[in-house]
Design an enzyme around this catalytic site. Structure first.
Site, PDB file in Angstrom:
ATOM      1  N   GLY A  13     -32.922  28.118  31.128  1.00 19.56           N
ATOM      2  CA  GLY A  13     -32.814  29.570  31.046  1.00 19.56           C
ATOM      3  C   GLY A  13     -31.390  29.980  30.726  1.00 19.56           C
ATOM      4  O   GLY A  13     -30.561  29.166  30.311  1.00 19.56           O
ATOM      5  N   CYS A  14     -31.099  31.222  30.940  1.00 12.73           N
ATOM      6  CA  CYS A  14     -29.776  31.775  30.663  1.00 12.73           C
ATOM      7  C   CYS A  14     -28.699  30.951  31.361  1.00 12.73           C
ATOM      8  O   CYS A  14     -28.788  30.669  32.552  1.00 12.73           O
ATOM      9  CB  CYS A  14     -29.725  33.227  31.134  1.00 12.73           C
ATOM     10  SG  CYS A  14     -28.114  33.998  30.961  1.00 12.73           S
ATOM     11  N   PHE A  15     -27.669  30.583  30.613  1.00 18.14           N
ATOM     12  CA  PHE A  15     -26.640  29.732  31.193  1.00 18.14           C
ATOM     13  C   PHE A  15     -25.812  30.404  32.270  1.00 18.14           C
ATOM     14  O   PHE A  15     -25.174  29.751  33.079  1.00 18.14           O
ATOM     15  CB  PHE A  15     -25.750  29.073  30.144  1.00 18.14           C
ATOM     16  CG  PHE A  15     -25.296  29.900  28.968  1.00 18.14           C
ATOM     17  CD1 PHE A  15     -24.969  31.229  29.061  1.00 18.14           C
ATOM     18  CD2 PHE A  15     -25.188  29.290  27.724  1.00 18.14           C
ATOM     19  CE1 PHE A  15     -24.537  31.956  27.958  1.00 18.14           C
ATOM     20  CE2 PHE A  15     -24.744  30.001  26.613  1.00 18.14           C
ATOM     21  CZ  PHE A  15     -24.425  31.341  26.733  1.00 18.14           C
ATOM     22  N   HIS A 156     -31.905  33.240  38.057  1.00 19.25           N
ATOM     23  CA  HIS A 156     -31.842  32.020  38.855  1.00 19.25           C
ATOM     24  C   HIS A 156     -31.610  32.345  40.320  1.00 19.25           C
ATOM     25  O   HIS A 156     -30.889  33.287  40.652  1.00 19.25           O
ATOM     26  CB  HIS A 156     -30.719  31.113  38.347  1.00 19.25           C
ATOM     27  CG  HIS A 156     -30.964  30.600  36.982  1.00 19.25           C
ATOM     28  ND1 HIS A 156     -30.583  31.294  35.849  1.00 19.25           N
ATOM     29  CD2 HIS A 156     -31.588  29.489  36.545  1.00 19.25           C
ATOM     30  CE1 HIS A 156     -30.958  30.603  34.779  1.00 19.25           C
ATOM     31  NE2 HIS A 156     -31.575  29.508  35.174  1.00 19.25           N
TER      32      HIS A 156
END
Length: 169
Positions: A13-15, A156
């Site tokens: 997913g998004c870092f 997250h």
């Protein structure tokens, strides 16, 4: 004597959120957000076809293991959604372990089996395994994004405790 370090590259997913949670793990020395596994050289946020948003993790193998990093990786993202984490959709947001050698590949397969067998997720793990290729650092504004922008977007969280028996953690 120089400290021995190792690197791992993970995408889930998004870092931003991935980097933010991983950086606090014991043994992690540094993290860097970036792109890997795609079609173009010198990818940017505006142009990274086929690349995953990933985090390169530099760690001290005397303080943590590759397996422990993968265990935490599976605790903080949903490995059962294909090309998606939260609201982010597309192959850039895929769940992928970029392995450097046969040993890392075997450890990654083992962890995927452990996560699947745990039945913590309703669906099977779709995390892919890809050999490491060049990692391209993301633009400066993506590095340490959630440190620079507290309260910024992340999909997250720590969803589960360790998948590993206590004696291995």
């Amino acid at each position: 004597m120089e400290q021995e370090v190792k690197k791992a590259i993970l995408a889930g997913g998004c870092f931003w959120g991935l980097e933010d949670l991983i950086r606090s793990q014991p043994g992690v020395i540094a993290t860097e957000a970036g792109y890997t596994g795609g079609e173009n050289e010198n990818p940017t946020y505006q142009s990274h076809p086929g690349h995953a948003e990933a985090v390169e993790i530099t760690y001290d193998p005397e303080k943590t293991t590759y397996k422990k990093l993968l265990d935490f990786f599976f605790q903080i993202h949903n490995p059962t959604t294909l090309n998606q984490q939260g609201n982010d959709q597309g192959s850039a947001y895929r769940s992928t372990i970029f392995y450097a050698n046969d040993e890392e590949q075997a450890t990654a397969k083992e962890m995927i089996n452990i996560v699947d067998e745990s039945e913590r997720w309703a669906d099977p793990v779709v995390t892919t395994l890809e050999p490491q290729v060049r990692f391209w650092a993301a633009e400066d504004y993506h590095q340490d994004y959630l440190v620079k922008n507290p309260g910024g977007y992340t999909c997250h969280a720590i969803y589960f405790d360790s998948y590993l028996p206590e004696e291995t953690t």
